[in-house]
Write a protein that holds these residues in place. Structure first.
Motif, PDB file in Angstrom:
ATOM      1  N   UNK A   1       0.745  -1.400  -0.037  1.00 47.44           N
ATOM      2  CA  UNK A   1       0.125  -0.097  -0.149  1.00 47.44           C
ATOM      3  C   UNK A   1       0.890   1.164   0.039  1.00 47.44           C
ATOM      4  N   UNK A   2       0.595   2.253  -0.827  1.00 36.82           N
ATOM      5  CA  UNK A   2       1.364   3.357  -1.049  1.00 36.82           C
ATOM      6  C   UNK A   2       1.034   4.295   0.344  1.00 36.82           C
ATOM      7  N   UNK A   3       2.097   4.821   0.677  1.00 36.40           N
ATOM      8  CA  UNK A   3       1.701   5.993   2.020  1.00 36.40           C
ATOM      9  C   UNK A   3       0.719   6.910   1.288  1.00 36.40           C
ATOM     10  N   UNK A   4       0.188   7.720   2.345  1.00 38.80           N
ATOM     11  CA  UNK A   4      -0.941   8.475   1.953  1.00 38.80           C
ATOM     12  C   UNK A   4       0.001   9.965   1.697  1.00 38.80           C
ATOM     13  N   UNK A   5      -0.794  10.945   1.080  1.00 36.96           N
ATOM     14  CA  UNK A   5      -0.130  12.253   0.999  1.00 36.96           C
ATOM     15  C   UNK A   5       0.103  12.994   2.015  1.00 36.96           C
ATOM     16  N   UNK A   6      -0.885  12.900   2.843  1.00 40.41           N
ATOM     17  CA  UNK A   6      -0.604  13.722   4.011  1.00 40.41           C
ATOM     18  C   UNK A   6       0.670  13.243   4.846  1.00 40.41           C
ATOM     19  N   UNK A   7       0.620  11.949   4.951  1.00 41.76           N
ATOM     20  CA  UNK A   7       1.806  11.043   5.664  1.00 41.76           C
ATOM     21  C   UNK A   7       3.051  11.480   5.318  1.00 41.76           C
ATOM     22  N   UNK A   8       3.192  11.496   3.549  1.00 40.19           N
ATOM     23  CA  UNK A   8       4.440  11.972   3.116  1.00 40.19           C
ATOM     24  C   UNK A   8       4.978  13.352   3.649  1.00 40.19           C
ATOM     25  N   UNK A   9       3.727  14.291   3.252  1.00 35.36           N
ATOM     26  CA  UNK A   9       4.023  15.722   3.771  1.00 35.36           C
ATOM     27  C   UNK A   9       4.464  15.922   5.275  1.00 35.36           C
ATOM     28  N   UNK A  10       3.794  15.140   6.119  1.00 34.18           N
ATOM     29  CA  UNK A  10       4.374  15.217   7.590  1.00 34.18           C
ATOM     30  C   UNK A  10       5.819  14.394   7.585  1.00 34.18           C
ATOM     31  N   UNK A  11       5.964  13.470   6.949  1.00 35.54           N
ATOM     32  CA  UNK A  11       7.518  12.935   7.149  1.00 35.54           C
ATOM     33  C   UNK A  11       8.164  14.039   6.713  1.00 35.54           C
ATOM     34  N   UNK A  12       8.080  14.777   5.558  1.00 32.96           N
ATOM     35  CA  UNK A  12       9.037  15.883   5.039  1.00 32.96           C
ATOM     36  C   UNK A  12       9.147  17.056   6.025  1.00 32.96           C
ATOM     37  N   UNK A  13       8.071  17.415   6.557  1.00 30.77           N
ATOM     38  CA  UNK A  13       8.039  18.340   7.763  1.00 30.77           C
ATOM     39  C   UNK A  13       8.942  18.092   8.632  1.00 30.77           C
ATOM     40  N   UNK A  14       8.806  16.877   9.139  1.00 31.16           N
ATOM     41  CA  UNK A  14       9.649  16.368  10.442  1.00 31.16           C
ATOM     42  C   UNK A  14      11.007  16.221   9.942  1.00 31.16           C
ATOM     43  N   UNK A  15      11.366  15.781   8.821  1.00 28.24           N
ATOM     44  CA  UNK A  15      12.849  15.615   8.406  1.00 28.24           C
ATOM     45  C   UNK A  15      13.334  17.001   8.247  1.00 28.24           C
ATOM     46  N   UNK A  16      12.679  17.949   7.469  1.00 23.93           N
ATOM     47  CA  UNK A  16      13.102  19.230   7.309  1.00 23.93           C
ATOM     48  C   UNK A  16      13.305  19.949   8.784  1.00 23.93           C
ATOM     49  N   UNK A  17      12.496  19.916   9.755  1.00 23.31           N
ATOM     50  CA  UNK A  17      12.675  20.546  11.111  1.00 23.31           C
ATOM     51  C   UNK A  17      13.868  19.930  11.682  1.00 23.31           C
ATOM     52  N   UNK A  18      14.089  18.558  11.697  1.00 26.66           N
ATOM     53  CA  UNK A  18      15.207  17.948  12.220  1.00 26.66           C
ATOM     54  C   UNK A  18      16.361  18.422  11.612  1.00 26.66           C
ATOM     55  N   UNK A  19      16.441  18.652  10.226  1.00 29.54           N
ATOM     56  CA  UNK A  19      17.669  19.275   9.478  1.00 29.54           C
ATOM     57  C   UNK A  19      17.996  20.396  10.096  1.00 29.54           C
ATOM     58  N   UNK A  20      16.794  21.258  10.021  1.00 28.75           N
ATOM     59  CA  UNK A  20      17.276  22.844  10.419  1.00 28.75           C
ATOM     60  C   UNK A  20      17.671  22.854  11.833  1.00 28.75           C
ATOM     61  N   UNK A  21      17.085  22.067  12.574  1.00 27.91           N
ATOM     62  CA  UNK A  21      17.433  22.237  14.006  1.00 27.91           C
ATOM     63  C   UNK A  21      18.807  21.693  14.098  1.00 27.91           C
ATOM     64  N   UNK A  22      19.344  20.705  13.364  1.00 32.46           N
ATOM     65  CA  UNK A  22      20.711  20.065  13.610  1.00 32.46           C
ATOM     66  C   UNK A  22      21.630  21.119  13.139  1.00 32.46           C
ATOM     67  N   UNK A  23      21.363  21.766  11.961  1.00 28.13           N
ATOM     68  CA  UNK A  23      22.155  22.876  11.515  1.00 28.13           C
ATOM     69  C   UNK A  23      22.364  24.112  12.352  1.00 28.13           C
TER      70      UNK A  23
END
Ligand code: ADP
Length: 576
Positions: A1-23
């Protein structure tokens, strides 16, 4: 089953936030580390400078010492050797030594050591040459005698005639500073104007070249034997930014501090990995705390949803219970209404019967006397010598009989019911009715059938009144079949459970949509005027009620009506 669009957006936001925080964390720790490194370097610079300053005037001071000056002239220098040794020991110097104008050491503090400088010629060293020019010489290099590095500082020694009679020099060991850097666990190096590492907390970096050295300069270094037998090699390093560099492929933060007096530079290397680890640790801690808060929030939310669900379930259970109670109440009310309706019906019927009773009293009273008079009159006419016409007499007689019947029937209502009950066999009752109707049955040419059980069906009652009921019903049946080609009257007697049952069936037109309640209404009749009064069923119902029984009517298939009487069986017989 393909992950839903909302799930992908959420994962992107979380990854983006983590990267920004790390930097952000990395930049913060880097700034902190650079500040700390600058502080450390400032300390090391002042330590190094003060260490050199502490002893930098010693050669000059010693060049004025009378014993030193005398040493350049006298042959016996043992006392001077001892004096220099004492001086070196007290001032923590590697060596203090006196050279003649040829550069040969004539007195030294290490006169009695294995690698003594005594008789060694240092005329090739720049510090000797500088001193011979009347200046203070300074030079960092590896000792050609001891192979130990150090800072050499020299000064000319003047004879009383004002000529340079020799050179006094000292050697300061700076390896102590290096050891302090090592103990602090820090990567520090000191390079000279040529970019050659003089001191380093990391021994592998020592005597490595930071920059390319022109061949001419390289020849000069060789000539003065600054690093003697050591093979100089390039350090495997590169600067990646203003404050970052990699050494042997390991990334570092790099901070520099110049020591302009000697054109030296201190380098401080802070491990970038430790900054990365710190940034990651903080990020992971934040993620863990965030996850815990999120989990706690989820648990709280789930609990409150559960509580709300339980509450609503309780509410709906209450509602269901309330509905059930309401339904019960509605049913109770309906039953009460039905009871009320029945009671009202009963009441109106009873009141009608009561009125009828009163009416019958007056009717019988009124009819009684004329009937008696007419009877007397007829009797007189019968016995007179001029008898009236026979037809008149017959008519009048019939009329009188009919009037008598009316009064008899009406009298039933004016009398209270007889309470003289006794065990009565229903078959006997039927026999009485059969006898009374024998003529009628014959006249109407009715086919009569009787189904009775072998044993008696005994009820408790008044035989005559029960006979009246059966007679009424059988007569009604005969009347109803007046137009039938083959009239058949069937009477069945049986005992069912605790009831004695009499069923009177005919093949007449039936009762249609009517019920026994309609038919038993007093004066309800479908017969032609003068043929029926509509009182038969009213009387029969009343009598059966007196006996605690019931009466009802139904249509038969394909045609006809059936009247069913049920009277409680005599107790003793039932029990027997
Ligand atoms: P009456 O016989 O004087 O009319 P009843 O009270 O005995 O009065 O009967 C009332 C009415 O019930 C009759 O007029 C008749 O319409 C109907 N009825 C009674 N018995 C029968 C029957 N067996 N078949 C059809 N109708 C009947």
């Amino acid at each position: 089953m393909l992950p839903s669009r909302t799930f992908l957006i959420l994962v992107s936001i979380v990854c983006g936030s983590c990267t920004a925080l790390y930097l952000a964390f990395f930049s913060y720790y880097k700034t902190e580390e650079v500040l700390a490194a600058k502080g450390r370097l400032a300390l090391y610079k002042s330590t190094l400078e003060s260490e050199i300053e502490r002893v930098s005037y010693f050669p000059y001071v010693l060049s004025k010492d009378a014993h030193v000056i005398a040493g350049t002239l006298r042959k016996d220098r043992q006392a001077l050797n001892e004096r220099l040794a004492e001086f070196a020991r007290r001032s923590q110097l590697d060596a203090i030594y006196l050279m003649n104008t040829d550069g040969v050491t004539i007195a030294t503090s290490n006169y009695n050591e294995k690698n003594s400088y005594l008789h060694s010629n240092y005329s090739f060293r720049p510090y000797f040459k500088e001193a011979m020019k009347g200046q203070v010489g300074e030079f960092y290099g590896i000792g050609v005698t001891t192979s130990l590095p150090g800072l050499f500082i020299s000064a000319p020694v003047y004879a009383p005639n004002g000529e340079i009679a020799g050179v006094i020099a000292m050697k300061l060991n700076l390896r102590r500073l290096e050891e302090a850097w090592m103990k602090a666990g820090e990567n520090v190096l000191l390079s000279n104007a040529d970019g050659i590492v003089l001191l380093s907390s990391n021994p592998q970096w020592r005597y490595k070249e930071l920059y390319d050295i022109p061949p001419a300069r390289r020849d000069e270094i060789k000539a003065v034997r600054q690093f003697d037998k050591i093979q100089l090699m390039k350090l495997n390093w590169s600067r990646t930014s203003e404050d970052q560099a990699t050494v042997n492929e390991v990334p570092y933060l790099m901070v520099k501090q110049d020591l302009p007096a000697r054109q030296w530079t201190l380098h401080f290397f802070a491990s970038e990995r430790s900054i990365q680890v710190q940034a990651w640790s903080l990020l992971i801690t934040l993620i863990v705390i965030g996850s815990l808060i999120f989990a706690a929030w989820q648990v709280k939310k789930t609990r409150s949803i559960g509580a709300a669900l339980r509450e609503s379930q309780a509410d709906s259970a209450d509602l269901r219970e309330a509905n059930r109670l309401l339904a019960v109440e509605i049913e109770d009310r309906k039953q009460a209404e039905r009871r009320l309706q029945r009671t009202q019906d009963e009441l109106s019927r009873t009141s009608r019967l009561a009125a009828l009773g009163q009416l019958s009293v007056s009717v019988t009273h009124e009819l009684g006397q004329p009937i008696a008079a007419m009877k007397n009159y007829l009797t007189a006419a019968e016995i007179s010598q001029h008898p009236p016409k026979a037809s008149l007499i017959t008519q009048m007689s019939a009329l009188v009989t009919r009037m008598e019947n009316i009064t008899k029937q009406l009298r039933f209502f004016s009398r209270p019911g007889s309470k003289e009950f006794e065990p009565v066999n229903l078959q006997d009752v039927l026999k009485g009715s059969e006898e009374l109707l024998a003529v009628n049955l014959k006249a109407a040419n009715v086919q009569y059938e009787c189904h009775c059980p072998d044993q008696a069906v005994i009820v408790r009652g008044n035989r005559l009144r029960l006979e009246q009921v059966l007679t009424n019903l059988m007569r009604n049946a005969i009347d109803a079949m007046a137009d039938e080609g083959v009239p058949v009257l069937t009477v069945t007697i049986s005992a069912e459970k605790d009831q004695g049952v009499v069923r009177i069936s005919d093949c007449g037109p039936g009762i249609g949509q009517s019920t026994i309640r309609d038919l038993e209404e007093p004066f309800y009749t479908t017969r032609a005027s003068g043929e029926g009064m509509g009182l038969g069923l009213a009387i029969s119902t009343e009598i059966i009620k007196e006996h605690g029984g019931t009466i009802h009517a139904e249509n038969r298939q394909p045609k006809g009506a059936a009247f069913i009487i049920e009277v409680p069986l005599e107790q003793e017989v039932k029990d027997a």
